[in-house]
Design an enzyme around this catalytic site. Sequence first.
Site, PDB file in Angstrom:
ATOM      1  N   PRO A  12      -9.380  -0.149   5.785  1.00  0.00           N
ATOM      2  CA  PRO A  12     -10.586  -0.293   6.594  1.00  0.00           C
ATOM      3  C   PRO A  12     -10.601  -1.527   7.489  1.00  0.00           C
ATOM      4  O   PRO A  12     -10.139  -2.595   7.098  1.00  0.00           O
ATOM      5  CB  PRO A  12     -11.711  -0.369   5.554  1.00  0.00           C
ATOM      6  CG  PRO A  12     -11.048  -0.743   4.283  1.00  0.00           C
ATOM      7  CD  PRO A  12      -9.671  -0.151   4.348  1.00  0.00           C
ATOM      8  N   ASN A  13     -11.136  -1.316   8.671  1.00  0.00           N
ATOM      9  CA  ASN A  13     -11.368  -2.354   9.681  1.00  0.00           C
ATOM     10  C   ASN A  13     -10.093  -2.845  10.379  1.00  0.00           C
ATOM     11  O   ASN A  13     -10.179  -3.654  11.303  1.00  0.00           O
ATOM     12  CB  ASN A  13     -12.131  -3.554   9.085  1.00  0.00           C
ATOM     13  CG  ASN A  13     -13.461  -3.132   8.516  1.00  0.00           C
ATOM     14  OD1 ASN A  13     -14.260  -2.522   9.222  1.00  0.00           O
ATOM     15  ND2 ASN A  13     -13.706  -3.403   7.241  1.00  0.00           N
ATOM     16  N   ARG A  38     -11.899  -7.960  15.680  1.00  0.00           N
ATOM     17  CA  ARG A  38     -12.446  -8.588  14.462  1.00  0.00           C
ATOM     18  C   ARG A  38     -11.802  -9.958  14.235  1.00  0.00           C
ATOM     19  O   ARG A  38     -10.575 -10.107  14.276  1.00  0.00           O
ATOM     20  CB  ARG A  38     -12.250  -7.694  13.232  1.00  0.00           C
ATOM     21  CG  ARG A  38     -10.827  -7.625  12.730  1.00  0.00           C
ATOM     22  CD  ARG A  38     -10.650  -6.744  11.518  1.00  0.00           C
ATOM     23  NE  ARG A  38     -11.231  -7.273  10.296  1.00  0.00           N
ATOM     24  CZ  ARG A  38     -10.726  -7.068   9.082  1.00  0.00           C
ATOM     25  NH1 ARG A  38      -9.636  -6.336   8.913  1.00  0.00           N
ATOM     26  NH2 ARG A  38     -11.311  -7.561   8.027  1.00  0.00           N
ATOM     27  N   TYR A  52      -7.123 -12.904  12.313  1.00  0.00           N
ATOM     28  CA  TYR A  52      -6.193 -11.771  12.404  1.00  0.00           C
ATOM     29  C   TYR A  52      -5.447 -11.697  13.741  1.00  0.00           C
ATOM     30  O   TYR A  52      -4.599 -10.819  13.918  1.00  0.00           O
ATOM     31  CB  TYR A  52      -6.951 -10.460  12.152  1.00  0.00           C
ATOM     32  CG  TYR A  52      -7.599 -10.419  10.786  1.00  0.00           C
ATOM     33  CD1 TYR A  52      -6.811 -10.370   9.636  1.00  0.00           C
ATOM     34  CD2 TYR A  52      -8.989 -10.465  10.624  1.00  0.00           C
ATOM     35  CE1 TYR A  52      -7.388 -10.354   8.372  1.00  0.00           C
ATOM     36  CE2 TYR A  52      -9.572 -10.445   9.368  1.00  0.00           C
ATOM     37  CZ  TYR A  52      -8.767 -10.397   8.254  1.00  0.00           C
ATOM     38  OH  TYR A  52      -9.339 -10.390   6.999  1.00  0.00           O
ATOM     39  N   ASN A 107      -1.291  -1.983   3.662  1.00  0.00           N
ATOM     40  CA  ASN A 107      -2.287  -3.042   3.732  1.00  0.00           C
ATOM     41  C   ASN A 107      -3.629  -2.361   3.445  1.00  0.00           C
ATOM     42  O   ASN A 107      -4.248  -1.792   4.349  1.00  0.00           O
ATOM     43  CB  ASN A 107      -2.296  -3.698   5.111  1.00  0.00           C
ATOM     44  CG  ASN A 107      -3.305  -4.842   5.181  1.00  0.00           C
ATOM     45  OD1 ASN A 107      -4.132  -5.010   4.281  1.00  0.00           O
ATOM     46  ND2 ASN A 107      -3.246  -5.616   6.250  1.00  0.00           N
ATOM     47  N   ALA A 140      -9.772  -4.468   2.669  1.00  0.00           N
ATOM     48  CA  ALA A 140     -10.784  -4.837   1.658  1.00  0.00           C
ATOM     49  C   ALA A 140     -10.613  -4.058   0.352  1.00  0.00           C
ATOM     50  O   ALA A 140     -10.973  -4.556  -0.721  1.00  0.00           O
ATOM     51  CB  ALA A 140     -12.181  -4.621   2.227  1.00  0.00           C
ATOM     52  N   ASP A 147      -3.880   3.519  -8.684  1.00  0.00           N
ATOM     53  CA  ASP A 147      -3.453   4.696  -9.450  1.00  0.00           C
ATOM     54  C   ASP A 147      -2.665   5.670  -8.585  1.00  0.00           C
ATOM     55  O   ASP A 147      -1.713   6.297  -9.059  1.00  0.00           O
ATOM     56  CB  ASP A 147      -4.665   5.402 -10.063  1.00  0.00           C
ATOM     57  CG  ASP A 147      -5.228   4.649 -11.268  1.00  0.00           C
ATOM     58  OD1 ASP A 147      -4.570   3.707 -11.749  1.00  0.00           O
ATOM     59  OD2 ASP A 147      -6.338   5.009 -11.727  1.00  0.00           O
ATOM     60  N   GLU A 194       3.163  -4.386  -0.499  1.00  0.00           N
ATOM     61  CA  GLU A 194       1.806  -4.772  -0.095  1.00  0.00           C
ATOM     62  C   GLU A 194       1.909  -5.829   1.006  1.00  0.00           C
ATOM     63  O   GLU A 194       2.654  -6.802   0.856  1.00  0.00           O
ATOM     64  CB  GLU A 194       1.084  -5.369  -1.315  1.00  0.00           C
ATOM     65  CG  GLU A 194      -0.292  -5.946  -1.024  1.00  0.00           C
ATOM     66  CD  GLU A 194      -0.853  -6.738  -2.223  1.00  0.00           C
ATOM     67  OE1 GLU A 194      -0.074  -7.086  -3.134  1.00  0.00           O
ATOM     68  OE2 GLU A 194      -2.068  -7.012  -2.209  1.00  0.00           O
ATOM     69  N   HIS A 245      -0.425  -8.311   3.783  1.00  0.00           N
ATOM     70  CA  HIS A 245      -1.674  -8.834   4.344  1.00  0.00           C
ATOM     71  C   HIS A 245      -1.334  -9.704   5.542  1.00  0.00           C
ATOM     72  O   HIS A 245      -0.422 -10.538   5.467  1.00  0.00           O
ATOM     73  CB  HIS A 245      -2.455  -9.642   3.305  1.00  0.00           C
ATOM     74  CG  HIS A 245      -2.847  -8.790   2.144  1.00  0.00           C
ATOM     75  ND1 HIS A 245      -3.856  -7.864   2.227  1.00  0.00           N
ATOM     76  CD2 HIS A 245      -2.302  -8.666   0.918  1.00  0.00           C
ATOM     77  CE1 HIS A 245      -3.937  -7.224   1.074  1.00  0.00           C
ATOM     78  NE2 HIS A 245      -3.012  -7.680   0.261  1.00  0.00           N
ATOM     79  N   ARG A 273      -7.755 -17.983   0.936  1.00  0.00           N
ATOM     80  CA  ARG A 273      -9.099 -17.606   1.378  1.00  0.00           C
ATOM     81  C   ARG A 273     -10.084 -17.510   0.200  1.00  0.00           C
ATOM     82  O   ARG A 273      -9.840 -18.125  -0.844  1.00  0.00           O
ATOM     83  CB  ARG A 273      -8.997 -16.309   2.196  1.00  0.00           C
ATOM     84  CG  ARG A 273      -8.121 -16.508   3.458  1.00  0.00           C
ATOM     85  CD  ARG A 273      -8.022 -15.256   4.283  1.00  0.00           C
ATOM     86  NE  ARG A 273      -9.326 -14.874   4.824  1.00  0.00           N
ATOM     87  CZ  ARG A 273      -9.580 -13.669   5.345  1.00  0.00           C
ATOM     88  NH1 ARG A 273      -8.623 -12.762   5.421  1.00  0.00           N
ATOM     89  NH2 ARG A 273     -10.791 -13.395   5.805  1.00  0.00           N
ATOM     90  N   ARG A 275     -10.886 -12.611  -2.686  1.00  0.00           N
ATOM     91  CA  ARG A 275      -9.637 -12.070  -2.124  1.00  0.00           C
ATOM     92  C   ARG A 275      -8.417 -12.385  -3.005  1.00  0.00           C
ATOM     93  O   ARG A 275      -7.286 -12.025  -2.663  1.00  0.00           O
ATOM     94  CB  ARG A 275      -9.407 -12.615  -0.705  1.00  0.00           C
ATOM     95  CG  ARG A 275     -10.417 -12.115   0.292  1.00  0.00           C
ATOM     96  CD  ARG A 275     -10.114 -12.578   1.706  1.00  0.00           C
ATOM     97  NE  ARG A 275     -11.328 -12.678   2.486  1.00  0.00           N
ATOM     98  CZ  ARG A 275     -11.915 -11.646   3.118  1.00  0.00           C
ATOM     99  NH1 ARG A 275     -11.370 -10.457   3.102  1.00  0.00           N
ATOM    100  NH2 ARG A 275     -13.039 -11.825   3.791  1.00  0.00           N
TER     101      ARG A 275
HETATM  102  C1  DQA Z   1      -6.406  -8.284   4.884  1.00  0.00           C
HETATM  103  C2  DQA Z   1      -7.092  -9.289   3.950  1.00  0.00           C
HETATM  104  C3  DQA Z   1      -8.270  -8.644   3.248  1.00  0.00           C
HETATM  105  O1  DQA Z   1      -8.878  -9.568   2.377  1.00  0.00           O
HETATM  106  C4  DQA Z   1      -9.300  -8.184   4.268  1.00  0.00           C
HETATM  107  O2  DQA Z   1     -10.357  -7.516   3.620  1.00  0.00           O
HETATM  108  C5  DQA Z   1      -8.708  -7.362   5.349  1.00  0.00           C
HETATM  109  C6  DQA Z   1      -7.387  -7.695   5.880  1.00  0.00           C
HETATM  110  C7  DQA Z   1      -5.264  -8.937   5.692  1.00  0.00           C
HETATM  111  O3  DQA Z   1      -4.480  -8.180   6.261  1.00  0.00           O
HETATM  112  O4  DQA Z   1      -5.155 -10.162   5.760  1.00  0.00           O
HETATM  113  O5  DQA Z   1      -9.366  -6.467   5.881  1.00  0.00           O
HETATM  114  O6  DQA Z   1      -5.857  -7.253   4.101  1.00  0.00           O
END
Ligand code: DQA
Length: 143
Positions: free
Chosen positions: A9-10, A17, A22, A73, A76, A86, A97, A99, A106, A110
């Site tokens: 998301p986002n 954003r 980012y 990624n 949130a 799962d 993973e 980020h 942070r 998180r």
């Molecule tokens: C994120 C870090 C997460 O805490 C955050 O909610 C994101 C982006 C990152 O890529 O740094 O949406 O995954």
Amino acid sequence: MKILVINGPNLNMLGIREPDIYGKNTYNDLCELITDYADKKGVEVKLFQSNHEGALVDEIQAAYGNFAGIVINPAAYTHTSVAILDAVKSVGIPTVEVHISAVETREDFRQVSFVRKACIKTITGLGFDGYLRAIDTLTQNGK
Ligand code: DQA
């Protein structure tokens, strides 16, 4: 080798954003960067982004038997989703993973990552390059 790159998301709002965290580049820029890199490496990639937890779970499940690696990624959902953990465990596909930000520096909320328990590696704080390093990890793993 086929790799699935999943963004949560986002992340479709990249460039808009919180650019101080980012960066100014967009989700489309990220897709181009990954596609160009994968082409150079001779890796086939599918890019998927959703704001919905269930859609992310569906995509992970659909990867079973079809992809040799996953870059994820979960945004949130990293910090909340047992369902995504799962799903990654269910398919048993080597998963990295990623980020964009250095989550470890942070907020406290998180610091928890559910999906991490199912991942072969975690890459944080490298910006968009983190996705490329994740592809490197999976291609080395797959050889
Ligand atoms: C994120 C870090 C997460 O805490 C955050 O909610 C994101 C982006 C990152 O890529 O740094 O949406 O995954």
